[in-house]
Design a protein around this motif. Structure first.
Motif, mmCIF file in Angstrom:
data_model
loop_
_atom_site.group_PDB
_atom_site.id
_atom_site.type_symbol
_atom_site.label_atom_id
_atom_site.label_comp_id
_atom_site.label_asym_id
_atom_site.label_seq_id
_atom_site.Cartn_x
_atom_site.Cartn_y
_atom_site.Cartn_z
ATOM 1 N N ASP A 36 0.811 -1.213 0.000
ATOM 2 C CA ASP A 36 0.000 0.000 0.000
ATOM 3 C C ASP A 36 0.844 1.264 0.000
ATOM 4 O O ASP A 36 0.464 2.300 0.547
ATOM 5 C CB ASP A 36 -0.929 -0.003 1.224
ATOM 6 C CG ASP A 36 -1.849 -1.187 1.223
ATOM 7 O OD1 ASP A 36 -2.333 -1.549 0.137
ATOM 8 O OD2 ASP A 36 -2.070 -1.772 2.294
ATOM 9 N N ASN A 37 1.977 1.107 -0.630
ATOM 10 C CA ASN A 37 2.917 2.203 -0.691
ATOM 11 C C ASN A 37 2.377 3.509 -1.209
ATOM 12 O O ASN A 37 2.672 4.592 -0.715
ATOM 13 C CB ASN A 37 3.994 1.730 -1.633
ATOM 14 C CG ASN A 37 5.272 2.268 -1.188
ATOM 15 O OD1 ASN A 37 5.702 3.255 -1.749
ATOM 16 N ND2 ASN A 37 5.817 1.700 -0.145
ATOM 17 N N GLN A 38 1.547 3.391 -2.237
ATOM 18 C CA GLN A 38 0.988 4.574 -2.861
ATOM 19 C C GLN A 38 0.078 5.309 -1.884
ATOM 20 O O GLN A 38 0.092 6.529 -1.802
ATOM 21 C CB GLN A 38 0.220 4.125 -4.119
ATOM 22 C CG GLN A 38 0.266 5.089 -5.261
ATOM 23 C CD GLN A 38 1.665 5.625 -5.523
ATOM 24 O OE1 GLN A 38 2.638 4.869 -5.593
ATOM 25 N NE2 GLN A 38 1.768 6.949 -5.638
ATOM 26 N N ILE A 39 -0.696 4.535 -1.155
ATOM 27 C CA ILE A 39 -1.602 5.145 -0.175
ATOM 28 C C ILE A 39 -0.772 5.831 0.915
ATOM 29 O O ILE A 39 -1.098 6.924 1.376
ATOM 30 C CB ILE A 39 -2.525 4.081 0.467
ATOM 31 C CG1 ILE A 39 -3.241 3.280 -0.626
ATOM 32 C CG2 ILE A 39 -3.531 4.733 1.401
ATOM 33 C CD1 ILE A 39 -4.136 2.181 -0.090
ATOM 34 N N LEU A 40 0.315 5.175 1.297
ATOM 35 C CA LEU A 40 1.195 5.757 2.303
ATOM 36 C C LEU A 40 1.691 7.131 1.855
ATOM 37 O O LEU A 40 1.683 8.095 2.613
ATOM 38 C CB LEU A 40 2.374 4.812 2.569
ATOM 39 C CG LEU A 40 3.530 5.360 3.412
ATOM 40 C CD1 LEU A 40 3.068 5.765 4.800
ATOM 41 C CD2 LEU A 40 4.643 4.315 3.542
ATOM 42 N N LYS A 41 2.087 7.208 0.594
ATOM 43 C CA LYS A 41 2.600 8.488 0.103
ATOM 44 C C LYS A 41 1.524 9.570 0.157
ATOM 45 O O LYS A 41 1.785 10.696 0.563
ATOM 46 C CB LYS A 41 3.104 8.335 -1.337
ATOM 47 C CG LYS A 41 4.467 7.686 -1.371
ATOM 48 C CD LYS A 41 4.999 7.618 -2.799
ATOM 49 C CE LYS A 41 6.215 6.706 -2.833
ATOM 50 N NZ LYS A 41 6.428 6.114 -4.138
ATOM 51 N N THR A 42 0.316 9.188 -0.291
ATOM 52 C CA THR A 42 -0.783 10.148 -0.254
ATOM 53 C C THR A 42 -1.044 10.603 1.179
ATOM 54 O O THR A 42 -1.158 11.799 1.461
ATOM 55 C CB THR A 42 -2.067 9.505 -0.819
ATOM 56 O OG1 THR A 42 -1.732 8.831 -2.030
ATOM 57 C CG2 THR A 42 -3.130 10.536 -1.082
ATOM 58 N N ALA A 43 -1.113 9.630 2.077
ATOM 59 C CA ALA A 43 -1.410 9.952 3.478
ATOM 60 C C ALA A 43 -0.333 10.868 4.042
ATOM 61 O O ALA A 43 -0.616 11.825 4.762
ATOM 62 C CB ALA A 43 -1.500 8.674 4.305
ATOM 63 N N ARG A 44 0.896 10.578 3.666
ATOM 64 C CA ARG A 44 1.985 11.390 4.183
ATOM 65 C C ARG A 44 1.892 12.832 3.678
ATOM 66 O O ARG A 44 2.135 13.773 4.421
ATOM 67 C CB ARG A 44 3.331 10.784 3.798
ATOM 68 C CG ARG A 44 4.494 11.522 4.433
ATOM 69 C CD ARG A 44 5.784 10.756 4.222
ATOM 70 N NE ARG A 44 6.939 11.519 4.674
ATOM 71 C CZ ARG A 44 7.439 11.472 5.899
ATOM 72 N NH1 ARG A 44 6.866 10.719 6.807
ATOM 73 N NH2 ARG A 44 8.502 12.176 6.219
ATOM 74 N N SER A 45 1.498 12.978 2.429
ATOM 75 C CA SER A 45 1.464 14.343 1.919
ATOM 76 C C SER A 45 0.332 15.134 2.582
ATOM 77 O O SER A 45 0.500 16.307 2.899
ATOM 78 C CB SER A 45 1.432 14.340 0.392
ATOM 79 O OG SER A 45 0.145 14.585 -0.073
ATOM 80 N N TYR A 46 -0.797 14.486 2.830
ATOM 81 C CA TYR A 46 -1.866 15.179 3.562
ATOM 82 C C TYR A 46 -1.430 15.504 4.988
ATOM 83 O O TYR A 46 -1.703 16.593 5.509
ATOM 84 C CB TYR A 46 -3.154 14.349 3.567
ATOM 85 C CG TYR A 46 -3.979 14.583 2.327
ATOM 86 C CD1 TYR A 46 -4.884 15.641 2.264
ATOM 87 C CD2 TYR A 46 -3.832 13.766 1.210
ATOM 88 C CE1 TYR A 46 -5.617 15.880 1.114
ATOM 89 C CE2 TYR A 46 -4.564 13.996 0.056
ATOM 90 C CZ TYR A 46 -5.459 15.054 0.016
ATOM 91 O OH TYR A 46 -6.181 15.295 -1.113
ATOM 92 N N ALA A 47 -0.745 14.564 5.601
ATOM 93 C CA ALA A 47 -0.294 14.788 6.979
ATOM 94 C C ALA A 47 0.669 15.979 7.020
ATOM 95 O O ALA A 47 0.607 16.808 7.926
ATOM 96 C CB ALA A 47 0.366 13.530 7.524
ATOM 97 N N HIS A 48 1.519 16.067 5.998
ATOM 98 C CA HIS A 48 2.445 17.193 5.883
ATOM 99 C C HIS A 48 1.710 18.529 5.901
ATOM 100 O O HIS A 48 2.070 19.443 6.627
ATOM 101 C CB HIS A 48 3.195 17.096 4.540
ATOM 102 C CG HIS A 48 4.640 16.750 4.712
ATOM 103 N ND1 HIS A 48 5.494 17.515 5.453
ATOM 104 C CD2 HIS A 48 5.372 15.709 4.251
ATOM 105 C CE1 HIS A 48 6.697 16.967 5.436
ATOM 106 N NE2 HIS A 48 6.648 15.856 4.717
ATOM 107 N N HIS A 49 0.671 18.603 5.057
ATOM 108 C CA HIS A 49 -0.103 19.835 4.979
ATOM 109 C C HIS A 49 -0.639 20.237 6.340
ATOM 110 O O HIS A 49 -0.538 21.390 6.746
ATOM 111 C CB HIS A 49 -1.295 19.651 4.019
ATOM 112 C CG HIS A 49 -0.898 19.797 2.587
ATOM 113 N ND1 HIS A 49 -0.345 20.944 2.083
ATOM 114 C CD2 HIS A 49 -0.962 18.932 1.551
ATOM 115 C CE1 HIS A 49 -0.089 20.789 0.801
ATOM 116 N NE2 HIS A 49 -0.445 19.564 0.449
ATOM 117 N N VAL A 50 -1.207 19.261 7.025
ATOM 118 C CA VAL A 50 -1.814 19.560 8.315
ATOM 119 C C VAL A 50 -0.756 20.058 9.298
ATOM 120 O O VAL A 50 -0.919 21.102 9.938
ATOM 121 C CB VAL A 50 -2.530 18.315 8.887
ATOM 122 C CG1 VAL A 50 -3.004 18.578 10.308
ATOM 123 C CG2 VAL A 50 -3.687 17.923 7.994
#
Ligand code: ADP
Ligand code: MG
Length: 700
Positions: A653-667
């Protein structure tokens, strides 16, 4: 259901009670309603599709077929008998088989009536059969509103024995979902709408009892995203807090030591990767926060010189530096190599290990405290409390996976503010994993080897070809090269019939007799001074063969050694094989690595040999390793809570991890403490999640 109700102890759930509750707790770690909701199926039985017999392919697949039984017969076996029915549709036929329950089946089965069967396929002698199928008359099946995708939950032997079957678990979860119907949302609106996520309620219902394959996919996506999102928030938050709070020494300038070294001592041009990494480090050191940087680079990529130049920056600013290595051999090598580079510019370097003499230690301690010693290199002897610096500004740690958190922490206390820390590793951690594991570290990567390196040629040979390998060794030695021969064990172990080191040593001695051949031996049970002596003989070229256990795995640098033989190679993990191979290929000559194994290899073993012979790229190898063994077995990941994932998979689920990380970054960038109104939901969820856990549960 609100978050309070979700905390209800599991024994209060209808159908559970104290006995079952005990089992759920001890066997599955399910203590509260919440845990049961997050106990996710690991697969689904797919009854959404009907197969034709002609399309059957995989044995052991679970399939559903419509057809009819044309005849039934009993077949005698050694003990008892089995019942076999011929089942056909308009494309072919298979056999249904029962080993028990004959009477009931014989009495109830109707010949030539349409049935739906479901079960696991066997393939034998060119035809398919299905043992103990689920079987139902087609008319009846049609009247039922079937759940198409049925959840299968993880279970344990004890649970099955005590009657907590898959059906029981799914009934419990069904009941819980019925009872509560809706669940509080745990992701913010903008994320939900951006990614078109299912609501928490829909996701929970569909992950357990999917209404369709599509909804299942969406449910899984949402829950995986959520899981990654909160872990990433936590990691990033720690990183942000860390940067704000932990002040570090500011190295204002790049000074004379550095510049003189760069202009007149450095024996080669730095690679672009080395330059980039030095810039990253320079930026950290110039800020007023403490640096915590992980430097990854494949074996031979030239990390040491980066470490040295970083240490020179410290010295230029009036600070001292230390370099800690995991073994005495490695520390000594670093010392010898770096001393040669430091002498011309007047930088003072000393070595401290377990075998440093008391009187030498005394002098060393004095020089550390009066500041005349600039760089201390050593094993973990240098973190002992008695070792006090005048002004330690930088600590470099080589091969960090050998050191624990506690040891890192001790380094931090060696000055009024914690020194900057540069951690180096040649164990490539796949990028994605690194960013989840080391949220508290910044990562730099040297992804380029110095020019002119010839790729190491790797081959795989069986035991039975050993004589040819010996011949090859002799040829290389005749050309003036040196050879490593590595064994996995030090002593004969009763359980294994692997070649052990001493045995091997004896046979090597026979095959390579003195005085023509000289052999060194190094293993973990030798005294440090004996090891150093043997190693030194090899380094100086007095011996041509080094017989060793894996103690030579890290860092040792003998450029003239161009052949690496690994005995019982199947016993080593991929990353270890790669590390070992990295001992050769350091000089100008073509280097070789020969992996010797027995004839019988497991499929993993085969993959490992194939991977090693196919590539020299450490990151590629790390990815395969990750796939073979899962992240839990990679070095340095054991204590990390990111592996304690309930639904997501770090690799798949690497791709999902990347997406989640980028949203977490924003927050985190906008609002590190979740104070904004739109982050209220995050705040609540975050607190509930990490209430009784400190960050150390999550990061090693
Ligand atoms: P590792 O990253 O495995 O610790 P080392 O630092 O031991 O690698 O470097 C391996 C060898 O490559 C050393 O002999 C070193 O002097 C040499 N080296 C490092 N950087 C360069 C470069 N830019 N050009 C040529 N040789 C280099
Ligand atoms: Mg090294």
């Amino acid at each position: 259901m609100d978050s309070k109700t979700l905390q209800t102890p599991i024994e209060y759930l209808k159908g559970v009670g104290p006995g079952r509750a005990d089992l759920l707790k001890t066997e599955l770690g399910i203590h509260r309603f919440q845990d049961l909701l997050q106990f996710f199926p690991f697969r689904y039985i797919d009854k959404s599709r009907f197969y034709k017999i002609a399309e059957l392919q995989d044995s052991s697949a679970e399939v559903q077929i419509i057809g009819k039984i044309t005849n039934v017969r009993t077949v005698p076996m050694k003990r008892g008998k089995r019942l076999v029915a011929e089942f056909e549709d308009d494309t072919g036929s298979i056999e249904l088989v029962w080993f028990r329950g004959h009477k009931w089946i014989l009495e109830n089965l109707k010949i030539d009536a349409p049935y739906v069967i479901f079960g696991k396929l066997n393939y034998f002698n060119g035809s398919f059969s299905m043992p103990h199928p689920e079987i139902e008359e087609l008319e009846k099946a049609k009247t039922k509103a079937q759940i198409k995708l049925q959840p299968v939950y993880p279970s344990t032997e004890k649970m099955s024995k005590r009657g907590i079957s898959n059906r029981v678990i799914s009934t419990l979860i069904f009941g819980l979902l019925e009872q509560s119907k809706t669940f509080q949302e745990t992701l913010p609106n903008n994320v939900m709408s951006d990614l078109k996520l299912l609501s928490k309620t829909e996701a929970l219902h569909n992950v357990h009892f999917p209404q369709s394959a599509e909804l299942l996919g969406k449910a899984q996506f949402r829950l995986k995203f959520e899981e990654f999102f909160y872990i990433q928030l936590q990691l990033l938050r720690k990183n942000a807090v860390h940067k704000i709070k932990i002040k570090g020494f500011t190295f204002q300038q790049v000074g004379d030591y550095f510049n003189t070294f760069y202009k007149s001592v450095l024996p080669f041009e730095l690679t672009n990767a080395q330059k980039r990494v030095l810039k990253e480090i320079r930026k950290d050191l110039g800020s007023n926060a403490q640096m915590n940087r992980l430097l990854q680079g494949d074996v031979g990529s030239g990390k040491t010189i980066v470490a040295l130049m970083t240490m020179l920056m410290a010295i230029d600013n009036g600070y001292q530096a230390c370099l800690m290595a995991p073994t005495e051999i490695l520390a000594t090598q670093h010392y010898e190599g770096l001393k040669e580079l430091c002498d011309p510019i007047g930088v003072e370097v000393e070595l401290l290990t377990g075998s440093t003499k008391k009187k030498d230690r005394k002098v060393l301690h004095e020089r550390l405290q009066n500041g005349t010693l600039h760089i201390l290199i050593g094993t973990h002897a240098l973190i002992e409390d008695t070792v006090q610096f005048k002004n330690l500004g930088l600590a470099v740690i080589d091969e960090q996976h050998r050191f624990g958190v506690a040891q890192r922490a001790k380094l931090w206390k060696k000055n009024s503010l914690p020194p900057h820390v540069l951690v180096m590793t040649a164990t490539p951690i796949p990028r994605t994993l690194a960013m989840s594991l080391y949220g508290d570290l910044d990562v730099s990567i040297i992804d380029e080897l110095p020019p002119g390196r010839k790729a190491i040629k790797t081959v795989h040979r069986y035991d039975s070809n050993r004589l040819k390998v010996f011949k090859f060794i002799k040829d290389e030695i005749d050309k003036g090269r040196q050879v490593y021969i590595v064994y996995p064990l030090i002593e004969e172990s009763a359980n294994f019939d692997y070649k052990d080191l001493m045995d091997g040593y004896a046979s090597i001695e026979r095959e390579f007799p003195k005085p023509k051949y000289q052999i060194s031996i190094v293993h973990g049970k030798m005294k440090p001074e004996d090891k150093a002596y043997e190693m030194e003989r090899f380094v100086q070229g007095k011996t041509q063969i080094m017989v060793a256990t894996t103690v030579i795995e890290v860092g040792v640098n003998v450029p003239n050694a161009s052949l690496m033989i690994i005995e019982s190679a199947e016993r080593f993990g991929l990353s270890q094989l790669h590390q070992l191979r990295g001992r050769v290929g350091r000089g100008a000559e073509q280097s070789y690595c020969v992996l010797i194994t027995g004839k019988k290899l497991s499929s993993d073993g085969k993959t490992r040999m194939e991977t090693m012979t196919a590539t020299n790229d450490g990151f590629e190898i790390a990815e395969v390793d990750l796939k073979l063994r899962g992240p839990g077995n990679l070095m340095g990941t054991q204590q990390s809570g990111v592996l304690d994932l309930k639904i997501a998979d770090l690799v798949k689920d690497n791709q999902i991890l990347k997406t989640a990380r980028s949203y977490a970054h924003h927050v985190i960038n906008a609002d590190p403490n979740f104070q904004l109104v739109e982050h209220k939901m995050i705040n609540l969820t975050y607190r509930a999640l990490f209430k009784d856990k400190t960050i150390w549960n999550y990061i090693s």
